[in-house]
Scaffold this motif. Structure first.
Motif, PDB file in Angstrom:
ATOM      1  N   SER A   1       0.825  -1.206   0.000  1.00 42.53           N
ATOM      2  CA  SER A   1       0.000   0.000   0.000  1.00 42.53           C
ATOM      3  C   SER A   1       0.860   1.256   0.000  1.00 42.53           C
ATOM      4  O   SER A   1       0.608   2.198  -0.760  1.00 42.53           O
ATOM      5  CB  SER A   1      -0.940   0.003   1.212  1.00 42.53           C
ATOM      6  OG  SER A   1      -1.852  -1.065   1.137  1.00 42.53           O
ATOM      7  N   MET A   2       1.876   1.275   0.846  1.00 44.00           N
ATOM      8  CA  MET A   2       2.739   2.458   0.916  1.00 44.00           C
ATOM      9  C   MET A   2       3.542   2.641  -0.372  1.00 44.00           C
ATOM     10  O   MET A   2       3.829   3.760  -0.776  1.00 44.00           O
ATOM     11  CB  MET A   2       3.677   2.360   2.116  1.00 44.00           C
ATOM     12  CG  MET A   2       3.001   2.565   3.447  1.00 44.00           C
ATOM     13  SD  MET A   2       4.180   2.818   4.777  1.00 44.00           S
ATOM     14  CE  MET A   2       3.060   3.157   6.128  1.00 44.00           C
ATOM     15  N   MET A   3       3.920   1.532  -1.002  1.00 42.55           N
ATOM     16  CA  MET A   3       4.650   1.640  -2.268  1.00 42.55           C
ATOM     17  C   MET A   3       3.789   2.249  -3.362  1.00 42.55           C
ATOM     18  O   MET A   3       4.272   3.022  -4.188  1.00 42.55           O
ATOM     19  CB  MET A   3       5.107   0.245  -2.725  1.00 42.55           C
ATOM     20  CG  MET A   3       6.296  -0.320  -2.025  1.00 42.55           C
ATOM     21  SD  MET A   3       6.789  -1.844  -2.853  1.00 42.55           S
ATOM     22  CE  MET A   3       7.981  -2.470  -1.686  1.00 42.55           C
ATOM     23  N   CYS A   4       2.507   1.890  -3.385  1.00 37.93           N
ATOM     24  CA  CYS A   4       1.668   2.176  -4.546  1.00 37.93           C
ATOM     25  C   CYS A   4       0.856   3.456  -4.414  1.00 37.93           C
ATOM     26  O   CYS A   4       0.548   4.091  -5.432  1.00 37.93           O
ATOM     27  CB  CYS A   4       0.722   1.000  -4.801  1.00 37.93           C
ATOM     28  SG  CYS A   4       1.574  -0.569  -5.122  1.00 37.93           S
ATOM     29  N   GLU A   5       0.464   3.849  -3.218  1.00 35.41           N
ATOM     30  CA  GLU A   5      -0.403   5.004  -3.059  1.00 35.41           C
ATOM     31  C   GLU A   5       0.320   6.284  -3.470  1.00 35.41           C
ATOM     32  O   GLU A   5       1.441   6.539  -3.039  1.00 35.41           O
ATOM     33  CB  GLU A   5      -0.902   5.100  -1.616  1.00 35.41           C
ATOM     34  CG  GLU A   5      -1.895   4.014  -1.267  1.00 35.41           C
ATOM     35  CD  GLU A   5      -2.278   3.994   0.196  1.00 35.41           C
ATOM     36  OE1 GLU A   5      -1.854   4.920   0.925  1.00 35.41           O
ATOM     37  OE2 GLU A   5      -2.986   3.064   0.625  1.00 35.41           O
ATOM     38  N   GLY A   6      -0.337   7.056  -4.309  1.00 33.21           N
ATOM     39  CA  GLY A   6       0.259   8.263  -4.854  1.00 33.21           C
ATOM     40  C   GLY A   6       0.912   8.061  -6.204  1.00 33.21           C
ATOM     41  O   GLY A   6       1.248   9.027  -6.897  1.00 33.21           O
ATOM     42  N   GLY A   7       1.110   6.811  -6.605  1.00 32.31           N
ATOM     43  CA  GLY A   7       1.683   6.511  -7.905  1.00 32.31           C
ATOM     44  C   GLY A   7       0.612   6.208  -8.938  1.00 32.31           C
ATOM     45  O   GLY A   7      -0.587   6.305  -8.672  1.00 32.31           O
ATOM     46  N   LEU A   8       1.059   5.813 -10.113  1.00 35.43           N
ATOM     47  CA  LEU A   8       0.134   5.493 -11.190  1.00 35.43           C
ATOM     48  C   LEU A   8      -0.274   4.029 -11.115  1.00 35.43           C
ATOM     49  O   LEU A   8       0.478   3.179 -10.621  1.00 35.43           O
ATOM     50  CB  LEU A   8       0.780   5.784 -12.544  1.00 35.43           C
ATOM     51  CG  LEU A   8       1.173   7.236 -12.815  1.00 35.43           C
ATOM     52  CD1 LEU A   8       1.898   7.362 -14.142  1.00 35.43           C
ATOM     53  CD2 LEU A   8      -0.043   8.153 -12.773  1.00 35.43           C
ATOM     54  N   ILE A   9      -1.463   3.749 -11.656  1.00 34.16           N
ATOM     55  CA  ILE A   9      -1.924   2.361 -11.641  1.00 34.16           C
ATOM     56  C   ILE A   9      -1.015   1.470 -12.476  1.00 34.16           C
ATOM     57  O   ILE A   9      -0.864   0.280 -12.208  1.00 34.16           O
ATOM     58  CB  ILE A   9      -3.393   2.270 -12.128  1.00 34.16           C
ATOM     59  CG1 ILE A   9      -3.939   0.853 -11.885  1.00 34.16           C
ATOM     60  CG2 ILE A   9      -3.511   2.678 -13.600  1.00 34.16           C
ATOM     61  CD1 ILE A   9      -5.418   0.704 -12.138  1.00 34.16           C
ATOM     62  N   SER A  10      -0.360   2.028 -13.474  1.00 29.95           N
ATOM     63  CA  SER A  10       0.560   1.231 -14.293  1.00 29.95           C
ATOM     64  C   SER A  10       1.781   0.771 -13.504  1.00 29.95           C
ATOM     65  O   SER A  10       2.471  -0.162 -13.912  1.00 29.95           O
ATOM     66  CB  SER A  10       1.021   2.048 -15.506  1.00 29.95           C
ATOM     67  OG  SER A  10       1.668   3.236 -15.090  1.00 29.95           O
ATOM     68  N   ASP A  11       2.049   1.428 -12.362  1.00 30.15           N
ATOM     69  CA  ASP A  11       3.194   1.052 -11.537  1.00 30.15           C
ATOM     70  C   ASP A  11       2.818   0.088 -10.425  1.00 30.15           C
ATOM     71  O   ASP A  11       3.693  -0.399  -9.711  1.00 30.15           O
ATOM     72  CB  ASP A  11       3.822   2.306 -10.904  1.00 30.15           C
ATOM     73  CG  ASP A  11       4.406   3.251 -11.940  1.00 30.15           C
ATOM     74  OD1 ASP A  11       4.826   2.750 -13.001  1.00 30.15           O
ATOM     75  OD2 ASP A  11       4.422   4.468 -11.690  1.00 30.15           O
ATOM     76  N   LEU A  12       1.529  -0.200 -10.281  1.00 26.80           N
ATOM     77  CA  LEU A  12       1.095  -0.999  -9.137  1.00 26.80           C
ATOM     78  C   LEU A  12       1.615  -2.431  -9.217  1.00 26.80           C
ATOM     79  O   LEU A  12       2.211  -2.942  -8.269  1.00 26.80           O
ATOM     80  CB  LEU A  12      -0.436  -0.983  -9.055  1.00 26.80           C
ATOM     81  CG  LEU A  12      -1.071  -1.635  -7.829  1.00 26.80           C
ATOM     82  CD1 LEU A  12      -2.300  -0.853  -7.398  1.00 26.80           C
ATOM     83  CD2 LEU A  12      -1.469  -3.076  -8.107  1.00 26.80           C
ATOM     84  N   VAL A  13       1.397  -3.084 -10.353  1.00 19.31           N
ATOM     85  CA  VAL A  13       1.854  -4.474 -10.479  1.00 19.31           C
ATOM     86  C   VAL A  13       3.381  -4.530 -10.501  1.00 19.31           C
ATOM     87  O   VAL A  13       3.989  -5.500 -10.018  1.00 19.31           O
ATOM     88  CB  VAL A  13       1.241  -5.127 -11.728  1.00 19.31           C
ATOM     89  CG1 VAL A  13       1.787  -6.524 -11.929  1.00 19.31           C
ATOM     90  CG2 VAL A  13      -0.276  -5.183 -11.599  1.00 19.31           C
ATOM     91  N   VAL A  14       4.017  -3.489 -11.034  1.00 16.28           N
ATOM     92  CA  VAL A  14       5.485  -3.426 -11.014  1.00 16.28           C
ATOM     93  C   VAL A  14       5.987  -3.435  -9.572  1.00 16.28           C
ATOM     94  O   VAL A  14       6.933  -4.149  -9.225  1.00 16.28           O
ATOM     95  CB  VAL A  14       5.972  -2.161 -11.755  1.00 16.28           C
ATOM     96  CG1 VAL A  14       7.489  -2.038 -11.653  1.00 16.28           C
ATOM     97  CG2 VAL A  14       5.547  -2.196 -13.209  1.00 16.28           C
ATOM     98  N   SER A  15       5.338  -2.658  -8.714  1.00 13.83           N
ATOM     99  CA  SER A  15       5.760  -2.581  -7.315  1.00 13.83           C
ATOM    100  C   SER A  15       5.525  -3.897  -6.591  1.00 13.83           C
ATOM    101  O   SER A  15       6.388  -4.373  -5.847  1.00 13.83           O
ATOM    102  CB  SER A  15       5.005  -1.449  -6.609  1.00 13.83           C
ATOM    103  OG  SER A  15       5.311  -0.196  -7.187  1.00 13.83           O
ATOM    104  N   ILE A  16       4.351  -4.489  -6.801  1.00 12.65           N
ATOM    105  CA  ILE A  16       4.070  -5.773  -6.147  1.00 12.65           C
ATOM    106  C   ILE A  16       5.041  -6.840  -6.642  1.00 12.65           C
ATOM    107  O   ILE A  16       5.534  -7.664  -5.866  1.00 12.65           O
ATOM    108  CB  ILE A  16       2.608  -6.187  -6.400  1.00 12.65           C
ATOM    109  CG1 ILE A  16       1.652  -5.212  -5.705  1.00 12.65           C
ATOM    110  CG2 ILE A  16       2.351  -7.611  -5.911  1.00 12.65           C
ATOM    111  CD1 ILE A  16       0.191  -5.470  -5.970  1.00 12.65           C
TER     112      ILE A  16
END
Length: 457
Positions: free
Chosen positions: A430-445
């Motif tokens: 959650s902390m990695m992804c919030e504030g970023g783009l949805i395209s970066d969400l799976v990259v972060s996970i």
């Protein structure tokens, strides 16, 4: 948003939008716009456009790097809130282990993180040996074989992590190259244990069978191929501007936050802390091996990938040292000498996998009634451990894996609980992804590298 026809006489345009008007047509709010009012109208439309929507990603595997449900609250393409839902791969392994003997427990925990099964097997055996008080009696050669398989498994796990993470960006070649290198390691596993995955090879007190005569030569032949694939993957992406643009400064977390969230493994080491149980609390003789703990000073998706590449090279370094030691310890026992706990089977590797050694079967069935009775009772009933509780841990490919074992004097655990690194590390998503783009969400996970057999154990 849809637009109705304009009445030339009234010069009024009706616009249906998501919000912002009191009147509605067919359930949709309606705006009436007259000459000169477009500036006010555009502000209302912009406000309506910025309303948040909730989107479910997963729990189907292709959506989220695993069987994970991610509930994302979006404002445009920006992630405003991210919540994770686990449990979609739950197997009840820990509870099932309470009804099985300590030896049978190996087969269960091997199926948790199925990408890196040897770490779970070794962690379990270390906990059982600690509870029995026989840690110092485990033969040297058995510990060397454990280290060999764990370090090869670390490489295989990282190859999957980097390959699948890059594949989610569209780099399919990374996936195929990573799995090509992993395939060589799985062939080694099959040669030693009879199985490619879920090996159930470790035993409390040692390992189930010794290496075959040609194993060390085979491994030495395979390692250059594995190193070639690691280098090829590194050359393909680490200087690639597209990869750098998608990974650098994405999913960044400060070291203090990662420590507060109990992150371990490559994620934490990428932030600058060289936390590695192989160095801090050595087990299986790791203190005798020379290797470094790679770190970076900025934990984002890119540096986590860098750390995994460096760790693969360090694991190769350890493997070569183990092979030299195994050549020196050839012929030594691979199981504890105490017959009260030593697993009595002597397995051999055939064309169909593991099986009982024919000479051993002939001996216990045809020459020694006492050994047959002992074999039967130890395999079916198991050994007893005095009441108490212990904790053992190993440096898993994804971080620290711990085992809390509670015993009540019986032949099976009163409670067996695993501290799985994937489960702990997912707290940071959650902390990695919030504030970023949805395209970066799976990259972060993907940079966390979770395996959900371990998360949902």
């Amino acid at each position: 948003m849809s637009t109705e026809t304009i009445n030339p006489e009234a010069k009024t345009q009706h616009v249906h939008a998501a919000a912002g008007a009191s009147d509605s047509v067919a359930g949709m709010p309606e705006f009436s716009v007259h000459d000169g009012e477009w500036s006010a109208m555009s502000a209302d439309l912009e406000s309506a456009h910025n309303d948040r929507i909730a989107v479910n990603l997963g729990p189907v595997h292709p959506s989220t790097h695993g069987v994970l449900r991610v509930i994302v609250e979006l404002e445009g393409e920006t992630v405003k809130d991210c919540r994770l839902g686990t449990g979609y791969l739950h197997t009840g392994i820990e509870k099932s282990m309470e009804y099985r003997t300590y030896n049978q427990g190996v087969a269960y925990c091997s199926r948790m993180d199925y990408v890196a099964p040897f770490f779970s097997e070794v962690a379990w055996c270390l906990a059982v040996e600690k509870a029995l008080g026989v840690t110092d009696q485990v033969p040297r050669r058995a510990s060397e074989i454990r280290v060999l398989l764990m370090e090869l498994n670390r490489i295989a796990s990282h190859l999957v992590a980097v390959g699948t993470g890059a594949n989610e960006l569209g780099a399919t070649t990374m996936l195929t190259t990573g799995f090509r290198g992993r395939e060589e390691i799985l062939r080694i596993f099959e040669h030693i244990t009879g199985l490619r995955m879920n090996n159930t090879y470790m035993r409390p007190g040692g390992v189930s069978n010794d290496l075959l005569d040609d194993t060390i030569d085979m491994i030495r032949e395979k390692l250059p191929l594995v190193k070639r694939d690691i280098g090829e993957m590194q050359d393909l992406i680490m200087a690639n501007p597209i990869f750098i643009g998608r990974m650098k400064n994405v999913g960044w977390l400060p070291l203090s936050t990662m420590m507060a969230l109990s992150l371990t493994g490559p994620c934490l080491r990428a932030g600058g802390l060289p936390l590695d149980m192989r160095k801090l609390q050595p087990y299986c003789g790791y203190e005798a091996y020379t290797f470094d703990v790679p770190t970076r000073d900025h934990s984002d998706c890119y540096t986590r990938t860098e750390v995994r590449f460096e760790e693969m090279y360090q694991s190769l370094r350890i493997v070569y040292q183990v092979l030299d030691r195994l050549e020196q310890s050839e012929g030594e026992p691979v199981m504890i000498a105490d017959p009260k706990f030593a697993y009595p089977s002597k397995l051999t590797i055939g064309a169909d996998g593991q099986g009982q050694d024919p000479e051993h079967v002939s001996h216990i069935l045809g020459h020694s009634m006492e050994e047959l009775i002992h074999h039967f009772k130890l395999v079916t009933e198991g050994f007893r451990i005095p009441p108490g509780q212990v904790y053992a841990q190993v440096e898993h490919a994804k971080g620290i894996q711990g085992v809390h074992l509670v015993t009540d004097g019986g032949t099976h655990p009163y409670r067996a609980h695993f501290r799985d690194p994937s489960y702990a590390n997912l707290q940071s998503a959650s902390m990695m992804c919030e504030g970023g783009l949805i395209s970066d969400l799976v990259v972060s996970i993907g940079s966390i590298d979770p395996v959900f057999g371990g998360v949902d154990r």
